[in-house]
Design an enzyme around this catalytic site. Structure first.
Site, short mmCIF file in Angstrom:
data_model
loop_
_atom_site.label_atom_id
_atom_site.label_comp_id
_atom_site.label_asym_id
_atom_site.label_seq_id
_atom_site.Cartn_x
_atom_site.Cartn_y
_atom_site.Cartn_z
N ARG A 80 11.63 -1.11 11.87
CA ARG A 80 10.32 -0.63 12.56
C ARG A 80 10.08 -1.68 13.00
O ARG A 80 10.57 -3.28 12.94
CB ARG A 80 9.65 -0.80 11.17
CG ARG A 80 8.53 0.26 10.31
CD ARG A 80 7.48 0.08 9.70
NE ARG A 80 6.83 -0.91 10.18
CZ ARG A 80 5.98 -1.16 9.32
NH1 ARG A 80 5.56 -0.41 8.32
NH2 ARG A 80 4.51 -1.37 9.75
N ARG A 134 -0.97 -9.52 13.53
CA ARG A 134 -1.29 -8.24 12.73
C ARG A 134 -2.04 -9.03 11.41
O ARG A 134 -2.85 -8.33 10.57
CB ARG A 134 -0.08 -7.23 11.89
CG ARG A 134 -0.05 -6.42 12.41
CD ARG A 134 1.60 -6.23 12.30
NE ARG A 134 2.24 -5.07 11.28
CZ ARG A 134 3.44 -4.97 10.50
NH1 ARG A 134 3.95 -5.33 11.09
NH2 ARG A 134 3.19 -4.55 8.75
N ARG A 163 -9.75 0.81 9.25
CA ARG A 163 -8.76 -0.99 9.73
C ARG A 163 -10.16 -1.09 10.20
O ARG A 163 -10.26 -2.96 10.51
CB ARG A 163 -8.12 -0.99 10.99
CG ARG A 163 -6.31 -1.19 9.75
CD ARG A 163 -5.62 -0.64 11.00
NE ARG A 163 -4.32 -1.66 10.41
CZ ARG A 163 -3.24 -1.57 9.80
NH1 ARG A 163 -3.24 0.58 9.26
NH2 ARG A 163 -2.10 -1.78 9.88
N ARG A 203 12.11 -7.54 3.92
CA ARG A 203 12.35 -6.53 4.00
C ARG A 203 12.43 -5.87 5.45
O ARG A 203 13.81 -5.36 5.91
CB ARG A 203 10.34 -5.80 4.88
CG ARG A 203 10.51 -4.51 5.34
CD ARG A 203 9.32 -3.59 5.29
NE ARG A 203 8.66 -3.81 6.06
CZ ARG A 203 6.77 -3.29 5.54
NH1 ARG A 203 6.31 -1.99 5.07
NH2 ARG A 203 6.12 -3.24 6.84
N LYS A 228 0.59 -1.12 -0.42
CA LYS A 228 -0.01 -0.32 -0.08
C LYS A 228 0.89 1.44 -0.48
O LYS A 228 0.94 2.06 -0.71
CB LYS A 228 -1.71 0.07 1.57
CG LYS A 228 -1.95 -0.81 1.56
CD LYS A 228 -2.88 -1.38 2.73
CE LYS A 228 -2.11 -1.32 3.46
NZ LYS A 228 -2.08 -2.25 4.07
P1 ADP Z 1 0.70 -2.53 7.76
O1 ADP Z 1 -0.02 -1.12 6.72
O2 ADP Z 1 2.12 -2.70 7.35
O3 ADP Z 1 -0.15 -3.24 9.05
P2 ADP Z 1 0.95 0.27 9.43
O4 ADP Z 1 1.67 1.45 9.00
O5 ADP Z 1 -0.06 0.70 8.38
O6 ADP Z 1 1.80 -0.85 9.06
O7 ADP Z 1 0.07 -0.42 10.90
C1 ADP Z 1 1.76 0.23 11.53
C2 ADP Z 1 0.32 -0.26 12.26
O8 ADP Z 1 0.02 1.30 13.97
C3 ADP Z 1 -0.67 -1.68 12.56
O9 ADP Z 1 -0.03 -2.56 13.13
C4 ADP Z 1 -1.53 -1.14 14.33
O10 ADP Z 1 -1.27 -1.08 15.63
C5 ADP Z 1 -1.17 1.04 13.78
N1 ADP Z 1 -2.33 1.75 13.47
C6 ADP Z 1 -2.34 2.14 11.98
N2 ADP Z 1 -3.46 2.07 11.36
C7 ADP Z 1 -4.17 1.85 12.50
C8 ADP Z 1 -5.76 1.97 12.32
N3 ADP Z 1 -6.26 2.82 11.47
N4 ADP Z 1 -6.57 1.89 13.55
C9 ADP Z 1 -6.20 0.92 14.44
N5 ADP Z 1 -4.60 0.78 14.50
C10 ADP Z 1 -3.73 1.12 13.65
#
Ligand code: ADP
Length: 195
Positions: free
Chosen positions: A135, A146, A88, A127, A13
């Site tokens: 990260r 996740r 999400r 990664r 994404k």
């Molecule tokens: P990825 O797409 O690789 O899972 P993101 O950078 O989108 O990583 O998100 C990393 C973390 O940030 C998630 O695992 C969650 O803990 C938190 N997070 C991100 N966006 C949201 C959201 N919309 N609602 C709740 N938690 C979020």
């Protein structure tokens, strides 16, 4: 043009969002990036958020919604935006609908990158190797959590957007350029090509 880029962790994404930003002048609204900035700022809130992220759990909806509400009202979002990592949960999707109605905006498409779990796991392993685990949520155990959270809470939103006629699913296992082409093809089809 207002888009959601949807998909599991590691689906690509962020990469595709960057290309949409460059090509169409959209604002990139990444809740993950916003949360990592809060963590880096070192506040008490950031510390609590960081612990949740490191476990692979979701940060509370109200906090995310406050961030997104503020972000979508910034001037660069006026020309259009691409949401990455949000919504999400069902509650986030419903709140987004209410927020957009309030702002007099609407979604044009939800573009979902479809990638099976085994491919995601091997991508994130790569990664981790390449970045040395830069990260703190990039590790095998957190990734497993996740993915569970994605399937339980986020994947059901595919039906939410399919029911609203907004969903376009793209095979996210293809090369980065091929995925970009498929996304551009969708944008052409919905008649929102901005050049
Ligand atoms: P990825 O797409 O690789 O899972 P993101 O950078 O989108 O990583 O998100 C990393 C973390 O940030 C998630 O695992 C969650 O803990 C938190 N997070 C991100 N966006 C949201 C959201 N919309 N609602 C709740 N938690 C979020």
């Amino acid at each position: 043009m207002n888009l959601i880029l949807f998909g599991p962790p590691g689906a690509g994404k962020g990469t595709q969002a960057a290309r949409l930003v460059a090509r169409h002048g959209l604002a990139h609204v990444s809740t993950g990036d916003m949360l990592r900035a809060a963590v880096a700022a070192g506040s008490e809130l950031g510390r609590r958020v960081g612990e949740i992220m490191d476990r692979g759990e979701l940060v509370p909806d109200e906090l995310i919604l406050a961030l997104v509400r503020e972000r979508l009202q910034q001037p660069d979002c006026a020309r259009g935006f691409v949401l990455d990592g949000f919504p999400r949960t069902r509650a986030q999707a419903e709140a987004l609908d209410r927020l957009l109605a309030e702002l007099g905006r609407a979604l044009d498409a939800v573009i979902a990158l479809d990638v099976p779990d085994e491919v995601l796991i091997s991508r994130i392993e790569t990664r981790i190797r390449e970045t040395g685990g830069a990260r703190s949520d990039d590790n095998a155990e957190t990734l497993r959590r996740r993915l569970e959270v994605y399937h339980a809470q986020t994947a059901p939103l595919l039906d939410y957007y399919r029911d609203r006629g907004l969903l376009y699913v793209i095979d996210g296992t293809r090369s980065i350029d091929e995925v970009t082409r498929a996304i551009e093809e969708v944008l052409g089809r919905i008649g929102k090509e901005t050049g």
